[in-house]
Design an enzyme around this catalytic site. Structure first.
Site, PDB file in Angstrom:
ATOM      1  N   ARG A 133       0.857  -1.195   0.000  1.00 52.30           N
ATOM      2  CA  ARG A 133       0.000   0.000   0.000  1.00 52.30           C
ATOM      3  C   ARG A 133       0.891   1.241   0.000  1.00 52.30           C
ATOM      4  O   ARG A 133       1.960   1.252   0.615  1.00 52.30           O
ATOM      5  CB  ARG A 133      -0.865  -0.034   1.249  1.00 52.30           C
ATOM      6  CG  ARG A 133      -1.891   1.048   1.358  1.00 52.30           C
ATOM      7  CD  ARG A 133      -2.834   0.813   2.535  1.00 52.30           C
ATOM      8  NE  ARG A 133      -3.724  -0.307   2.245  1.00 52.30           N
ATOM      9  CZ  ARG A 133      -4.042  -1.270   3.114  1.00 52.30           C
ATOM     10  NH1 ARG A 133      -3.555  -1.257   4.332  1.00 52.30           N
ATOM     11  NH2 ARG A 133      -4.864  -2.237   2.766  1.00 52.30           N
ATOM     12  N   ASP A 190       4.544  -4.652   6.490  1.00 53.73           N
ATOM     13  CA  ASP A 190       3.267  -4.866   7.170  1.00 53.73           C
ATOM     14  C   ASP A 190       3.112  -6.364   7.439  1.00 53.73           C
ATOM     15  O   ASP A 190       3.167  -7.173   6.514  1.00 53.73           O
ATOM     16  CB  ASP A 190       2.137  -4.360   6.267  1.00 53.73           C
ATOM     17  CG  ASP A 190       0.772  -4.497   6.902  1.00 53.73           C
ATOM     18  OD1 ASP A 190       0.371  -5.645   7.187  1.00 53.73           O
ATOM     19  OD2 ASP A 190       0.101  -3.485   7.094  1.00 53.73           O
ATOM     20  N   ASP A 217      -3.424  -6.204  13.127  1.00 57.25           N
ATOM     21  CA  ASP A 217      -3.769  -4.811  13.396  1.00 57.25           C
ATOM     22  C   ASP A 217      -4.546  -4.742  14.700  1.00 57.25           C
ATOM     23  O   ASP A 217      -5.189  -5.716  15.092  1.00 57.25           O
ATOM     24  CB  ASP A 217      -4.654  -4.236  12.269  1.00 57.25           C
ATOM     25  CG  ASP A 217      -3.998  -4.329  10.904  1.00 57.25           C
ATOM     26  OD1 ASP A 217      -2.908  -3.749  10.740  1.00 57.25           O
ATOM     27  OD2 ASP A 217      -4.563  -4.983  10.019  1.00 57.25           O
ATOM     28  N   GLU A 265      -5.631 -13.563   8.511  1.00 62.01           N
ATOM     29  CA  GLU A 265      -4.752 -13.097   7.435  1.00 62.01           C
ATOM     30  C   GLU A 265      -3.284 -13.314   7.824  1.00 62.01           C
ATOM     31  O   GLU A 265      -2.465 -13.731   6.997  1.00 62.01           O
ATOM     32  CB  GLU A 265      -5.014 -11.614   7.159  1.00 62.01           C
ATOM     33  CG  GLU A 265      -4.193 -11.035   6.030  1.00 62.01           C
ATOM     34  CD  GLU A 265      -4.433  -9.551   5.818  1.00 62.01           C
ATOM     35  OE1 GLU A 265      -3.706  -8.971   5.006  1.00 62.01           O
ATOM     36  OE2 GLU A 265      -5.328  -8.959   6.466  1.00 62.01           O
TER      37      GLU A 265
END
Length: 175
Positions: A23, A103, A107, A123
């Site tokens: 991203r 990343d 989160d 994930e």
């Protein structure tokens, strides 16, 4: 090594463990840039996803990156309070092109009342297998999830009272 100068606009790039771009945040104003900490502000900026999708952030945000922590935070200023989105990822690097980090999927979303929720564990498990995360990465990330939760409970760093508001006031000087 030089670090982004206060008032300059930089790009933020996140990558995945396999080295592929994940991203890109197009424009963040540097409010503080040192070898240890980078604090930036942005508002309704363009975000590009690795699959080609693009979107704009919905509100002003203050970003906090620490060179010694395996997480970064985004304090989003909304009408009903400050929400935080915390990415578990490698400490940042800066290379004149962009602020960069890896990343690692996990989160934590923090609500205005400082309650929180761990997100994307599925994930993380999928990517851990697909990209062969070394055991040491798993250990570091689990330790940093606990460290991040401790920071939230203690109202430390970007979670301290008035942190986001103070840096947002500085951000407004550069708009």
């Amino acid at each position: 090594m030089s670090f982004p100068k206060t008032g300059s606009k930089i790009q933020i790039q996140s990558y995945k463990h396999n080295g592929l771009i994940h991203r890109i945040w197009e424009e963040t104003v540097i409010l503080k840039g040192t070898s240890k900490v980078v604090i930036g502000g942005n508002d309704r900026i363009l975000v590009k996803e690795s699959d080609g999708r693009q979107w704009r952030t919905r509100e002003p945000a203050i970003c906090y990156f620490d060179s010694e922590q395996w997480f970064n935070t985004i304090g989003m200023i909304r009408a009903d309070g400050i929400y935080y989105y915390c990415n578990l990822g490698s400490p940042f690097t800066w290379d004149e092109e962009a602020l960069k980090y890896i990343d690692y999927d996990l989160d934590i979303k923090v609500f205005p009342d400082m309650t929180y929720k761990l997100l994307d564990e599925d994930e993380y498990q999928l990517h851990r297998r697909q990209m062969n995360y070394p055991k040491v990465i798993d250990t570091i990330l689990q330790r940093n999830v606990q460290e991040l939760i401790s920071w939230i409970h203690q109202r430390k760093g970007p979670f301290s009272p008035q942190f986001v508001e103070m840096w947002y006031e500085r951000f407004l000087q550069y708009r």
